[in-house]
Scaffold this motif. Sequence first.
Motif, PDB file in Angstrom:
ATOM      1  N   ASN A 159      86.583 -10.131  43.021  1.00 41.87           N
ATOM      2  CA  ASN A 159      86.419  -9.757  41.959  1.00 41.87           C
ATOM      3  C   ASN A 159      86.894  -9.685  40.939  1.00 41.87           C
ATOM      4  OD1 ASN A 159      83.307 -10.445  41.114  1.00 41.87           O
ATOM      5  ND2 ASN A 159      83.260 -10.469  43.460  1.00 41.87           N
ATOM      6  N   VAL A 160      88.075  -8.633  41.242  1.00 41.94           N
ATOM      7  CA  VAL A 160      88.881  -7.888  40.408  1.00 41.94           C
ATOM      8  C   VAL A 160      90.043  -8.868  39.927  1.00 41.94           C
ATOM      9  CG1 VAL A 160      90.715  -6.154  39.916  1.00 41.94           C
ATOM     10  CG2 VAL A 160      88.149  -5.356  40.834  1.00 41.94           C
ATOM     11  N   ILE A 161      90.685  -9.698  41.947  1.00 35.76           N
ATOM     12  CA  ILE A 161      92.403 -10.408  41.327  1.00 35.76           C
ATOM     13  C   ILE A 161      91.319 -11.480  40.469  1.00 35.76           C
ATOM     14  CG2 ILE A 161      93.832 -11.697  42.560  1.00 35.76           C
ATOM     15  CD1 ILE A 161      93.118  -9.332  44.729  1.00 35.76           C
ATOM     16  N   CYS A 162      90.802 -12.483  40.889  1.00 39.15           N
ATOM     17  CA  CYS A 162      90.858 -13.887  40.034  1.00 39.15           C
ATOM     18  C   CYS A 162      90.570 -13.504  38.454  1.00 39.15           C
ATOM     19  CB  CYS A 162      89.528 -14.076  40.851  1.00 39.15           C
ATOM     20  SG  CYS A 162      89.957 -14.422  42.872  1.00 39.15           S
ATOM     21  N   GLU A 163      91.655 -13.427  38.132  1.00 38.62           N
ATOM     22  CA  GLU A 163      91.442 -13.330  36.362  1.00 38.62           C
ATOM     23  C   GLU A 163      90.569 -14.888  35.857  1.00 38.62           C
ATOM     24  OE1 GLU A 163      95.266 -13.321  35.035  1.00 38.62           O
ATOM     25  OE2 GLU A 163      93.904 -12.682  32.596  1.00 38.62           O
ATOM     26  N   ARG A 223      98.665 -14.691  43.168  1.00 42.68           N
ATOM     27  CA  ARG A 223      98.781 -13.808  43.209  1.00 42.68           C
ATOM     28  C   ARG A 223      98.852 -13.052  44.251  1.00 42.68           C
ATOM     29  NH1 ARG A 223      95.154 -11.652  38.339  1.00 42.68           N
ATOM     30  NH2 ARG A 223      96.133 -13.064  36.892  1.00 42.68           N
ATOM     31  N   VAL A 325      93.490  -0.469  37.060  1.00 42.86           N
ATOM     32  CA  VAL A 325      92.781  -0.966  37.687  1.00 42.86           C
ATOM     33  C   VAL A 325      92.428  -0.132  38.576  1.00 42.86           C
ATOM     34  CG1 VAL A 325      93.452  -2.897  39.378  1.00 42.86           C
ATOM     35  CG2 VAL A 325      94.476  -2.422  37.416  1.00 42.86           C
ATOM     36  N   GLN A 328      88.579   0.338  37.461  1.00 39.43           N
ATOM     37  CA  GLN A 328      88.250  -0.926  37.286  1.00 39.43           C
ATOM     38  C   GLN A 328      87.012  -1.655  38.833  1.00 39.43           C
ATOM     39  OE1 GLN A 328      87.315  -2.396  34.281  1.00 39.43           O
ATOM     40  NE2 GLN A 328      88.227  -1.071  33.300  1.00 39.43           N
ATOM     41  N   LYS A 331      84.509   1.216  38.720  1.00 39.91           N
ATOM     42  CA  LYS A 331      83.618   0.768  37.861  1.00 39.91           C
ATOM     43  C   LYS A 331      82.668  -0.607  38.975  1.00 39.91           C
ATOM     44  CE  LYS A 331      83.831  -1.583  34.904  1.00 39.91           C
ATOM     45  NZ  LYS A 331      84.444  -2.169  33.113  1.00 39.91           N
TER      46      LYS A 331
ATOM     47  N   LEU B   8      95.529  -3.456  33.430  1.00 39.13           N
ATOM     48  CA  LEU B   8      94.376  -3.816  32.884  1.00 39.13           C
ATOM     49  C   LEU B   8      94.457  -5.279  32.279  1.00 39.13           C
ATOM     50  CD1 LEU B   8      91.794  -1.870  32.807  1.00 39.13           C
ATOM     51  CD2 LEU B   8      93.015  -0.897  30.988  1.00 39.13           C
ATOM     52  N   ASP B   9      95.553  -5.716  32.057  1.00 38.19           N
ATOM     53  CA  ASP B   9      95.535  -6.953  30.983  1.00 38.19           C
ATOM     54  C   ASP B   9      95.312  -8.383  32.243  1.00 38.19           C
ATOM     55  OD1 ASP B   9      95.322  -5.476  28.665  1.00 38.19           O
ATOM     56  OD2 ASP B   9      97.999  -5.602  29.449  1.00 38.19           O
ATOM     57  N   ASN B  10      95.187  -8.258  32.807  1.00 36.26           N
ATOM     58  CA  ASN B  10      95.283  -9.727  33.822  1.00 36.26           C
ATOM     59  C   ASN B  10      94.359  -9.484  34.925  1.00 36.26           C
ATOM     60  OD1 ASN B  10      96.227  -8.303  35.801  1.00 36.26           O
ATOM     61  ND2 ASN B  10      98.548  -8.741  35.447  1.00 36.26           N
ATOM     62  N   ILE B  11      93.082  -8.399  34.984  1.00 39.79           N
ATOM     63  CA  ILE B  11      92.338  -8.639  36.097  1.00 39.79           C
ATOM     64  C   ILE B  11      91.139  -9.866  35.339  1.00 39.79           C
ATOM     65  CG2 ILE B  11      93.116  -6.106  37.091  1.00 39.79           C
ATOM     66  CD1 ILE B  11      90.203  -5.502  35.832  1.00 39.79           C
ATOM     67  N   ARG B  12      90.054  -9.580  36.281  1.00 36.28           N
ATOM     68  CA  ARG B  12      88.962 -10.777  35.612  1.00 36.28           C
ATOM     69  C   ARG B  12      88.378 -10.126  34.175  1.00 36.28           C
ATOM     70  NH1 ARG B  12      86.995 -13.966  38.326  1.00 36.28           N
ATOM     71  NH2 ARG B  12      85.080 -15.418  37.873  1.00 36.28           N
ATOM     72  N   PRO B  13      88.509 -10.896  33.440  1.00 30.79           N
ATOM     73  CA  PRO B  13      88.187 -10.293  32.222  1.00 30.79           C
ATOM     74  C   PRO B  13      86.373  -9.699  32.472  1.00 30.79           C
ATOM     75  CG  PRO B  13      88.255 -11.975  31.551  1.00 30.79           C
ATOM     76  CD  PRO B  13      89.188 -12.388  33.441  1.00 30.79           C
ATOM     77  N   VAL B  15      84.846  -8.399  34.431  1.00 25.93           N
ATOM     78  CA  VAL B  15      84.667  -7.151  35.613  1.00 25.93           C
ATOM     79  C   VAL B  15      84.997  -6.208  34.381  1.00 25.93           C
ATOM     80  CG1 VAL B  15      86.176  -5.491  36.798  1.00 25.93           C
ATOM     81  CG2 VAL B  15      85.315  -7.817  37.652  1.00 25.93           C
ATOM     82  N   ARG B  16      86.783  -6.325  33.465  1.00 23.72           N
ATOM     83  CA  ARG B  16      86.501  -5.477  33.019  1.00 23.72           C
ATOM     84  C   ARG B  16      85.687  -5.005  31.904  1.00 23.72           C
ATOM     85  NH1 ARG B  16      91.617  -7.335  30.869  1.00 23.72           N
ATOM     86  NH2 ARG B  16      90.172  -8.800  29.079  1.00 23.72           N
TER      87      ARG B  16
END
Lengths: 482, 482
Positions: A159-163, A223, A325, A328, A331, B8-13, B15-16
């Motif tokens: 969930n976090v890795i897949c942008e 990635r 990260v 996040q 969270k 923080l700029d390239n994780i899944r938005p 989630v962020r």
Amino acid sequence: MATQRLTLDNIRPEVRDAQYAVRGELAMKAEEFRERLEKGDKSLPFDNIIFANIGNPQQLGQKPITFFRQVLSILEYPQLLENEEALKASFGYKQDVIDRARTLLKGVQTIGAYSHSQGAPALRESVAKFIERRDGFPADAKNIFLTGGASSGVNTMLNVICENKSTGVLVPIPQYPLYTATLALMNAHCVPYYLEEGKAWGTNVNTIRESVATAKRQGIDVRAIVVINPGNPTGASLSPDDVKNVLDLAVEERLVVIADEVYQTNVFIGEFTSFKKRLRQLQKETPGKYDNIELVSLHSVSKGMVGECGHRGGYFELVNFHPDVQAQIYKFISIMLCPSVIGQCLVELMVNPPKKGEPSYELYDEEYNGIKNGLKQRATALYDAFRKMEGVECQDPQGAMYLFPTITLPPKALLAAESAGKKPDEFYSLALLDATGICVVPGSGFGQKEGTLHFRTTFLAPGTEWVQRITKFHAEFMNKYR
Amino acid sequence: MATQRLTLDNIRPEVRDAQYAVRGELAMKAEEFRERLEKGDKSLPFDNIIFANIGNPQQLGQKPITFFRQVLSILEYPQLLENEEALKASFGYKQDVIDRARTLLKGVQTIGAYSHSQGAPALRESVAKFIERRDGFPADAKNIFLTGGASSGVNTMLNVICENKSTGVLVPIPQYPLYTATLALMNAHCVPYYLEEGKAWGTNVNTIRESVATAKRQGIDVRAIVVINPGNPTGASLSPDDVKNVLDLAVEERLVVIADEVYQTNVFIGEFTSFKKRLRQLQKETPGKYDNIELVSLHSVSKGMVGECGHRGGYFELVNFHPDVQAQIYKFISIMLCPSVIGQCLVELMVNPPKKGEPSYELYDEEYNGIKNGLKQRATALYDAFRKMEGVECQDPQGAMYLFPTITLPPKALLAAESAGKKPDEFYSLALLDATGICVVPGSGFGQKEGTLHFRTTFLAPGTEWVQRITKFHAEFMNKYR
């Protein structure tokens, strides 16, 4: 005509398109057979079902470790501690069981309350100490996340890795379908790399490098890389050199390493090498080179000699993640509040079992090794049987709970599969289930090279009688379609 | 400069960008205070922390129900059944505890194995019977999904419902932030509808209708509505007419109804009416009109008098979902294998507690009502205190575990908040924590009408001494900023 608001055409397409075979058609049919047998149906050509399709040891009669369960019983009903003498005299609880229950209760206060979302701090401390003992390098409780089984940890990380839809994650083929399914849910790319069946399902970095290059040409932002060690469904176990090769590649291609190490104690040949340990060794040997690698390694109470799948316990350790990260990730998991606290306690018991000289040690050791030896014996029996079957090839059983033999079927069988509208490996597996009550998973559920056929079977079922059922079925099947 | 692959700029938005306040800054500060107190720090103006920020009853000393925990202890260590006499004589286990443990073990075989992904069939049968007794209408085990707490059920449903970024789901404001957070993860629209504070936080369908119309004008495909009954954070309890109004609107606007009914036993005024019951009544009264409504209703072991948050148990029932969609929901949950089996068993115990005349009934009844009365008393004490505080208004405590008072702060306090860089309700809540050790959640974490300020507090902490701490703090705060 459907009158509902939600139809197959308007639900989330990522959910609709995700594939997950482990609990698919074959498993459902096996469950129907089981219910028929339970109701006294005598019309089937077998009298029990062997669920060799999932790594679910206790379903197949593996006994839980006594120490673990005694402690957990006290956590569920702490009033048992009000009469220690009766616990000992009437039920054989030893002093270390009682002491551990008190320590865990102190650590979590009660298993009925939500814990810290990352897991109770005292339990994470114990996991960190285990990792230090295992690897000989420091670990920090603040980087440990207790989870509801490793599946939930994988879900979190992807969930976090897949942008976005350009993101790609390298996944071994064959693989445990959790990875492809979760990547489909994320609408990200599974970038496959094929394991080398001829070399005991080894990991070949040149193959991986080619997969990365191909993906990059398609505009995919590769990635991360998933490595399952020991392998599922292949049973392969990586050497320290293999692990180094993957880490070198991760440096070269800037890949986050996702090390699925849930079978770390299921190793029959050689020794388990954790990615964390190898990374720390390499950082010492070649200062600087490996410092940018982010590693997440996952473990679980479901596998190994613990086999406590139903308790849904596990953890992952983050190495070198950016603090932003990591915040996040915290969270994200906090939205689901916390993993099962009794499951968290079982993780602690797994990583910190009775030690030599402690009252429960002898029984623990006997149970643990009994399970381990049983697994090895059955793996070998099954392997020997496969080696003798016509058109079947099988790699050495190195680890995990599975064998993943290749089957070469006669052309007539392939035609019969086609006219039944089934893939050939599904057709074979269904025939196996119909004839023997043994449920396996067709190789297509894990991925396999074009033109090859496999199935995955666990070696968890007790005894070896059922191995003969497979042998007999296979001979008849081959004769029928010769 | 970060050297990591993930920033923080390239994780899944998604989630962020998801917000989740319940375990945010205030909770972390409260935890720090707790640790300082534990280590003997005497510099704080209080000697314990009251975690009134989350509905976590056992953390605050609520005792588990004996019957439940005795049964669970046997499930963890079934060898206890080998000496029933000792269980009875030394630990006070009654015959019905032993019988229930045997029944559950028969139903699940062992709590150490993965169950059916939807939950063990025998346990789902029991849940279906409970729903039938509660509502007076049939329920079917095949439509019951056992879950790891209600949160996981909500996650599943929103994953399936949210087709794409045009999808909108109606969510009450104020709301439990699980909904907004999960919709953010799905990149779908939260379509807010405001509850009527002046009418005890009632649900006004005209307001909802306006929200739908506004959303539609923005091109949003509004397809579901969340109703939390009894309400979190408001404590409001819906009348049968209120429920009917929502169902009428669901027919009119073709909305899937998501009924979060986890507080169904926490009702102090009037009676709980389930959406399922009301729907079935209306279908009988006006044949045809309501037949296209899809309803999912959620329940949990975490709330009510059970309060077993740490066990992560819950269920949802699907009503009138298309079989194809239901199959997709099944596939989705099967990727995570199954919820905790001991948690599943606790769901069974919750819905099927000891009955009058059974050996454990008397104690169960005493414990259950003791907790219920304690909650009501504390809710009333807190409510009375709020009514007397300057600038504080509070609606009648009807249900759930929370009060959500409005606070009107003096202009000087608003300025002080601004210069501290805090929202005014955050500023007030932080000052409350610093002065009293009581941790609440600012209203902005749940959503509130522009220009209004609230905080949510549970009434779970034992005693009422801490209520006086709030009264004293509030008077001092108002004087300081007058």
